[in-house]
Design a protein around this motif. Sequence first.
Motif, PDB file in Angstrom:
ATOM      1  N   UNK A  99       0.832  -1.259   0.017  1.00 32.17           N
ATOM      2  CA  UNK A  99      -0.025   0.062   0.165  1.00 32.17           C
ATOM      3  C   UNK A  99       0.880   1.203   0.058  1.00 32.17           C
ATOM      4  N   UNK A 100       0.450   2.350  -0.964  1.00 33.14           N
ATOM      5  CA  UNK A 100       0.936   3.551  -0.698  1.00 33.14           C
ATOM      6  C   UNK A 100      -0.077   4.732  -0.333  1.00 33.14           C
ATOM      7  N   UNK A 101       0.485   5.235   0.594  1.00 34.00           N
ATOM      8  CA  UNK A 101      -0.556   6.153   1.260  1.00 34.00           C
ATOM      9  C   UNK A 101      -0.018   7.713   1.479  1.00 34.00           C
ATOM     10  N   UNK A 102      -0.922   8.392   0.783  1.00 37.21           N
ATOM     11  CA  UNK A 102      -0.645  10.021   1.008  1.00 37.21           C
ATOM     12  C   UNK A 102      -1.671  10.505   1.955  1.00 37.21           C
ATOM     13  N   UNK A 103      -0.907  11.022   3.133  1.00 33.85           N
ATOM     14  CA  UNK A 103      -1.813  11.402   4.383  1.00 33.85           C
ATOM     15  C   UNK A 103      -1.648  12.795   4.543  1.00 33.85           C
ATOM     16  N   UNK A 104      -3.029  13.326   4.509  1.00 36.77           N
ATOM     17  CA  UNK A 104      -2.926  14.994   4.770  1.00 36.77           C
ATOM     18  C   UNK A 104      -2.418  15.646   3.515  1.00 36.77           C
ATOM     19  N   UNK A 105      -2.717  15.113   2.196  1.00 33.98           N
ATOM     20  CA  UNK A 105      -2.326  15.705   0.797  1.00 33.98           C
ATOM     21  C   UNK A 105      -3.697  15.908   0.191  1.00 33.98           C
ATOM     22  N   UNK A 106      -4.018  17.143  -0.415  1.00 36.87           N
ATOM     23  CA  UNK A 106      -5.043  17.348  -1.230  1.00 36.87           C
ATOM     24  C   UNK A 106      -5.119  16.646  -2.486  1.00 36.87           C
ATOM     25  N   UNK A 107      -6.322  16.181  -2.562  1.00 44.17           N
ATOM     26  CA  UNK A 107      -6.627  15.555  -3.909  1.00 44.17           C
ATOM     27  C   UNK A 107      -6.304  16.588  -5.012  1.00 44.17           C
ATOM     28  N   UNK A 108      -6.278  17.717  -5.036  1.00 44.35           N
ATOM     29  CA  UNK A 108      -6.077  18.998  -6.195  1.00 44.35           C
ATOM     30  C   UNK A 108      -4.679  18.755  -6.459  1.00 44.35           C
ATOM     31  N   UNK A 109      -3.899  18.342  -5.722  1.00 49.53           N
ATOM     32  CA  UNK A 109      -2.403  18.304  -6.304  1.00 49.53           C
ATOM     33  C   UNK A 109      -2.074  17.120  -7.289  1.00 49.53           C
ATOM     34  N   UNK A 110      -1.651  17.668  -8.521  1.00 47.94           N
ATOM     35  CA  UNK A 110      -1.226  16.730  -9.701  1.00 47.94           C
ATOM     36  C   UNK A 110      -0.200  15.589  -9.075  1.00 47.94           C
ATOM     37  N   UNK A 111       0.725  16.210  -8.353  1.00 48.59           N
ATOM     38  CA  UNK A 111       1.750  15.312  -8.168  1.00 48.59           C
ATOM     39  C   UNK A 111       1.671  15.049  -6.426  1.00 48.59           C
ATOM     40  N   UNK A 112       1.495  13.931  -6.220  1.00 49.79           N
ATOM     41  CA  UNK A 112       1.534  13.575  -4.635  1.00 49.79           C
ATOM     42  C   UNK A 112       2.657  12.453  -4.736  1.00 49.79           C
ATOM     43  N   UNK A 113       3.567  12.435  -3.508  1.00 49.96           N
ATOM     44  CA  UNK A 113       4.683  11.861  -3.555  1.00 49.96           C
ATOM     45  C   UNK A 113       4.378  10.177  -3.653  1.00 49.96           C
ATOM     46  N   UNK A 114       3.331   9.780  -2.873  1.00 51.04           N
ATOM     47  CA  UNK A 114       3.094   8.127  -3.001  1.00 51.04           C
ATOM     48  C   UNK A 114       2.566   7.765  -4.130  1.00 51.04           C
ATOM     49  N   UNK A 115       1.644   8.633  -4.797  1.00 48.42           N
ATOM     50  CA  UNK A 115       0.962   8.165  -5.633  1.00 48.42           C
ATOM     51  C   UNK A 115       2.044   8.265  -7.144  1.00 48.42           C
ATOM     52  N   UNK A 116       2.856   9.031  -6.843  1.00 43.89           N
ATOM     53  CA  UNK A 116       4.009   8.839  -7.963  1.00 43.89           C
ATOM     54  C   UNK A 116       4.939   7.785  -7.718  1.00 43.89           C
ATOM     55  N   UNK A 117       5.178   7.381  -6.615  1.00 46.68           N
ATOM     56  CA  UNK A 117       6.199   6.304  -6.135  1.00 46.68           C
ATOM     57  C   UNK A 117       5.259   4.891  -6.711  1.00 46.68           C
TER      58      UNK A 117
END
Length: 183
Positions: free
Chosen positions: A31-49
């Motif tokens: 599992x990759x988790x972006x915690x406290x990251x807005x969905x409006x951001x195109x680049x999210x560290x864990x989604x990119x990973x």
Amino acid sequence: MANIGYIRVSTPEQTPALQSDALATAGVTKTYSDLGVSGSLASRPQLDALLEYVRDGDVVVVWKLDRLGRNTRHTLTLLATLAERGVGFRSLTEGLDSTGPMGRAMITIIAAFAELERDMIRERTVAGLAAAKARGRVGGRPRALSSAKIEFAKMLRLEGHGAQAIADELGVSRASIYRALAG
């Protein structure tokens, strides 16, 4: 083939427990988790990973479709990217599963409606701009200097005043003076 999960919560106060439990029940192994990251951001560290990690045959699993993309267009772009790489997609809440023919058909239908929505927004925007133009309204920010003030600025410049002094006199920025004098 592996089930790879993605979790996103928008604020640090939110807990990912509901999503995490659902993904574990669905057989997610990583599992990759972006915690406290807005969905409006195109680049999210864990989604990119996650996107770097997944391979042909893997399946990306989310609790709900809106956890993946910041808007419909972004979500569909991500889904297309996954499909091109041979990576499947499952959304547990909506029951979407691109690994089967029905899931692929549903995603295609969703994509068609998203394209229709974009086209309708574009048509309304163009019609609104044309109507405003017909009423004499011009878009954009109002000019900082009127024609008379531009002529006054040119006269001051010919008298030897510097750009900053002219800007101070007219109550505008130095950049506005440079643009006015250049035009």
